[in-house]
Design an enzyme around this catalytic site. Structure first.
Site, PDB file in Angstrom:
ATOM      1  N   ASP A  80      10.831   7.748  -3.774  1.00 57.70           N
ATOM      2  CA  ASP A  80      11.621   6.730  -4.639  1.00 57.70           C
ATOM      3  C   ASP A  80      13.193   6.095  -4.145  1.00 57.70           C
ATOM      4  OD1 ASP A  80       9.753   7.144  -6.398  1.00 57.70           O
ATOM      5  OD2 ASP A  80      10.904   8.775  -7.264  1.00 57.70           O
ATOM      6  N   HIS A 123      10.096   8.142 -15.163  1.00 60.39           N
ATOM      7  CA  HIS A 123       9.686   6.982 -14.554  1.00 60.39           C
ATOM      8  C   HIS A 123       8.963   5.892 -15.679  1.00 60.39           C
ATOM      9  CE1 HIS A 123      10.675   7.486 -10.608  1.00 60.39           C
ATOM     10  NE2 HIS A 123       9.960   8.525 -10.220  1.00 60.39           N
ATOM     11  N   GLY A 141      -8.840  -7.098   7.090  1.00 59.44           N
ATOM     12  CA  GLY A 141      -9.624  -7.033   5.995  1.00 59.44           C
ATOM     13  C   GLY A 141      -9.949  -8.256   4.907  1.00 59.44           C
ATOM     14  N   THR A 142      -9.324  -9.209   5.414  1.00 62.51           N
ATOM     15  CA  THR A 142      -9.243 -10.288   4.432  1.00 62.51           C
ATOM     16  C   THR A 142     -10.650 -11.019   4.520  1.00 62.51           C
ATOM     17  OG1 THR A 142      -7.967 -11.511   5.946  1.00 62.51           O
ATOM     18  CG2 THR A 142      -6.679 -10.807   4.008  1.00 62.51           C
ATOM     19  N   HIS A 151      10.233  14.264 -14.279  1.00 69.39           N
ATOM     20  CA  HIS A 151      10.300  13.568 -13.418  1.00 69.39           C
ATOM     21  C   HIS A 151       9.582  12.124 -13.519  1.00 69.39           C
ATOM     22  CE1 HIS A 151      11.362  11.785  -9.107  1.00 69.39           C
ATOM     23  NE2 HIS A 151      10.214  11.288  -9.380  1.00 69.39           N
ATOM     24  N   GLU A 152       8.064  12.537 -13.910  1.00 67.34           N
ATOM     25  CA  GLU A 152       7.233  11.236 -13.909  1.00 67.34           C
ATOM     26  C   GLU A 152       7.355  10.659 -15.513  1.00 67.34           C
ATOM     27  OE1 GLU A 152       5.572  10.089 -11.924  1.00 67.34           O
ATOM     28  OE2 GLU A 152       5.970  11.683 -10.258  1.00 67.34           O
ATOM     29  N   THR A 173     -13.898 -12.009  10.047  1.00 64.65           N
ATOM     30  CA  THR A 173     -14.977 -12.192  10.721  1.00 64.65           C
ATOM     31  C   THR A 173     -16.222 -12.497   9.863  1.00 64.65           C
ATOM     32  OG1 THR A 173     -14.330 -10.277  12.030  1.00 64.65           O
ATOM     33  CG2 THR A 173     -16.822 -10.518  12.199  1.00 64.65           C
TER      34      THR A 173
END
Length: 647
Positions: free
Chosen positions: A501, A429, A206-207, A425-426, A210
């Site tokens: 995680d 983080h 994908g860089t 939980h979030e 082509t």
């Protein structure tokens, strides 16, 4: 395809008509009355059994008195029926009792029979000719089996130029010389420089490898032969080599030109590693490519460009000078490159005034050109779904999240208790990332399910980073474990919500010990050697070049690093537990928090550092050493100067 259908339909129509004509002819032949000699007819007339005779030229149709039987007969040409009967001894009185009719010279039934037979013969002959031609065409197609399947694009109307390739300025500078070689070969020939034989484009999928090859053809204005590496190889031995020869012959006739082979690793893998042995069809194709690239004919201006994302498995003979003289790396674009790619893909699309492509580029670290194209397309689809006339920043933000984590799954049924666990939980983080100075700043927090994730905390780096310090690794481990710590502290139990995680934490901690040399106990060493099958192109295992005692010490170091990161996260969440609970409660209500809403929780909170860009650390001065005069020198020893390493 339509012509083939019409041709096959015509064949079947001819077959049906021929069969019908044959059946008609057979039916006509079955309906013909029995034939009698003229002498037998004379006897029937003399006995008074004939009621009517129809004369059609030389043919006679005799009908008996009871109208049940009809016979046919023949008379001599140019002789009347009465004369013929008189010669056979039939009296005029007997002839007078018979009704005579003069018909056309030929019988229509016979003509129909003859016509049906003629049509049948013609149809069968035409059918045979068509089948023969099809067989010859199939034979010709079989003879064309070894021809190249390359697609040819003329260079008079270029569709792609270097302006359409963004985010790869260094690669374009390298390939600009190839364009000049094709445009002005005498400029380099006058200095004794030869045209490069091949250019290998190396980069992640994908860089834009082509796209870059097409841009070279468009800039040079020369024919462009495009083919995939897998199109050379067939089940028949020798076909690949034949196609390679035909491809290079076509290219030499259209010189100067460019041959582009996409995914050359399909035929260019290291020889001797195939499952088919040394005489594998793939290896014969590779041998022919090597011969064509370094043949005796060096006057033709044919440049071979190949693309691959696995240069490590290519045969060394392909990579030597004289074959692929240059290897151009198509790397993942940095932030400026991603912004330039965004400008290319948003060209001609209506954008709202609030769209900031620099912010979008900053939020897409690691994206390649194909990812960015998909991102812009997703944003346009979202805008159309909302019946908007232009694409806004909200569509770009949601498109980034869709590409990274997947679409929203609001229909997923989550209980209030589970929603509370996900929120804490979030929040854990996000809070750990905000309090640890080396972590990337938080951009968005959400407890809305996306893809396979129940919730996510998205952080954006301030700048693109190439080198990562040990301190940042340690703080990233703490931020990743903060969600698990929050569940343990708030609910007294843990769930499987942290499975991703824990996987990332374990891999990163082991890499710090075995690959990066960031363990105090193990020292700056690399442990283990990876092995892979070249034919399969993937890693199959790791060879342990250390003892069981060292393996036990590695496990202990990994456990120590993870435990320290866990304790660090626990200490932060304990100290700022009120802040943690406030963020979680807000998440339960709003489900999503952006950067501004998240930063509002830290205004005026003591002990929370302000968010700022991480400065480059100053170089550590070298310790002073006492001056000494070695026996082999009369000059004092000098302390070496340490140069700073960019972070």
């Amino acid at each position: 395809m339509n012509s083939a259908l019409r041709r096959n339909g015509l064949v079947w129509l001819l077959i049906l008509v021929a069969v019908g004509a044959l059946f008609y002819s057979a039916a006509q032949s079955k309906e013909q009355p029995p034939e009698k000699e003229l002498t037998e007819v004379a006897s029937l007339i003399e006995s008074g059994r004939v009621s009517k005779i129809t004369v059609a030229g030389n043919q006679l149709q005799v009908q008996l008195v009871n109208d049940m039987l009809i016979y046919v007969s023949q008379k001599e040409p140019e002789v009347s029926l009465t004369s013929a009967l008189a010669k056979l001894g039939v009296s005029p009185e007997a002839v007078g009792k018979v009704e005579l009719h003069i018909a056309a010279p030929a019988d229509m039934a016979n003509w129909a029979t003859m016509l049906g037979t003629l049509v049948s013969v013609l149809l069968v002959g035409g059918l045979f000719v068509i089948i023969l031609r099809q067989a010859q065409g199939a034979n010709n197609q079989a003879m064309m089996f070894g021809k190249s399947k390359a697609r040819v694009f003329t260079g008079d109307k270029p569709t792609v130029t270097f302006q359409d390739v963004a985010g790869a300025e260094e690669s374009k500078q390298e390939l600009q010389e190839v364009v000049e070689f094709l445009k002005e070969p005498q400029k380099f020939a006058s200095l004794g420089a030869r045209i490069p034989k091949g250019v290998l484009l190396v980069g992640s999928p994908g860089t834009g490898k082509t796209l870059m090859a097409k841009a070279i053809s468009g800039e040079a204005g020369v024919p462009f032969f495009s083919i995939s590496g897998s199109e050379f190889v067939e089940m028949f031995v020798g076909v690949g080599a034949s196609r390679v020869r035909d491809l290079f012959e076509q290219a030499k006739r259209n010189s100067p030109c460019i041959i582009f082979i996409d995914e050359i690793d399909a035929v260019g893998r290291q020889r001797g590693a195939g499952l088919g042995g040394n005489h594998d069809e793939r290896e014969q194709t590779l041998n022919q490519i090597l011969v064509e690239m370094d043949g005796f004919d060096t006057d033709t201006n044919v440049i071979l460009i190949a693309a691959t994302n696995r240069p490590d498995i290519l045969d060394p003979a392909l990579l030597r000078p004289g074959r692929f003289d240059r290897q151009v790396v198509m790397d993942r674009p940095d932030m400026k490159g991603r912004e330039a790619i965004l400008k290319v893909h948003t060209r001609g699309k209506p954008l709202e005034p609030n769209v900031n492509l620099e912010t979008v580029a900053k939020g897409t670290p690691g994206f390649v050109g194909a990812d960015i194209e998909n991102l812009v397309n997703e944003a346009a689809i979202l805008a159309a779904r909302r019946n908007k006339k232009s694409i806004g920043m909200l569509e770009f933000e949601e498109a980034v999240e869709r590409v990274i984590a997947g679409p929203e799954r609001r229909s997923r049924i989550i209980s209030d208790k589970e929603k509370e666990i996900i929120a804490f939980h979030e929040a854990g983080h996000a809070l750990a990332r905000r309090l640890l100075p080396k972590c990337d700043p938080v951009h968005k927090i959400s407890i809305i399910s996306r893809g396979m994730a129940l919730g996510y905390t998205r952080a954006l780096p301030e700048n693109d980073r190439v080198l990562v310090a040990k301190t940042k690794f340690e703080q990233d481990l703490s931020a990743a474990l903060a969600g698990r710590v929050a569940e343990q502290m708030i609910f007294g139990d843990v769930t499987n919500n942290a499975v991703d995680d824990l996987d990332k934490v374990t891999k990163l901690a082991r890499a710090m010990v075995t690959q990066y040399g960031m363990s105090r106990k193990m020292g700056p060493m690399v442990f283990g050697q990876r092995h892979e099958l070249i034919f399969l192109g993937r890693e199959i295992g790791e060879q342990r070049n250390y003892s069981e005692q060292v393996a036990r010490e590695i496990d202990q170091e990994v456990n120590r690093i993870v435990t320290e990161a866990y304790d660090r996260a626990k200490e932060l969440l304990t100290r700022f537990s009120d802040l943690h609970r406030a963020i979680a409660r807000k998440l339960i209500q709003a489900e999503t928090l952006d950067a501004e809403e998240f930063e509002a929780f830290f205004v005026g909170v003591p002990g929370v550092p302000s968010r700022h860009v991480e400065p480059i650390p100053a170089p550590i001065p070298a310790p002073a050493r006492p001056s000494a005069t070695p026996a082999f020198s009369d000059r004092p020893a000098q302390t070496p100067t340490l140069r700073p390493t960019p972070a």
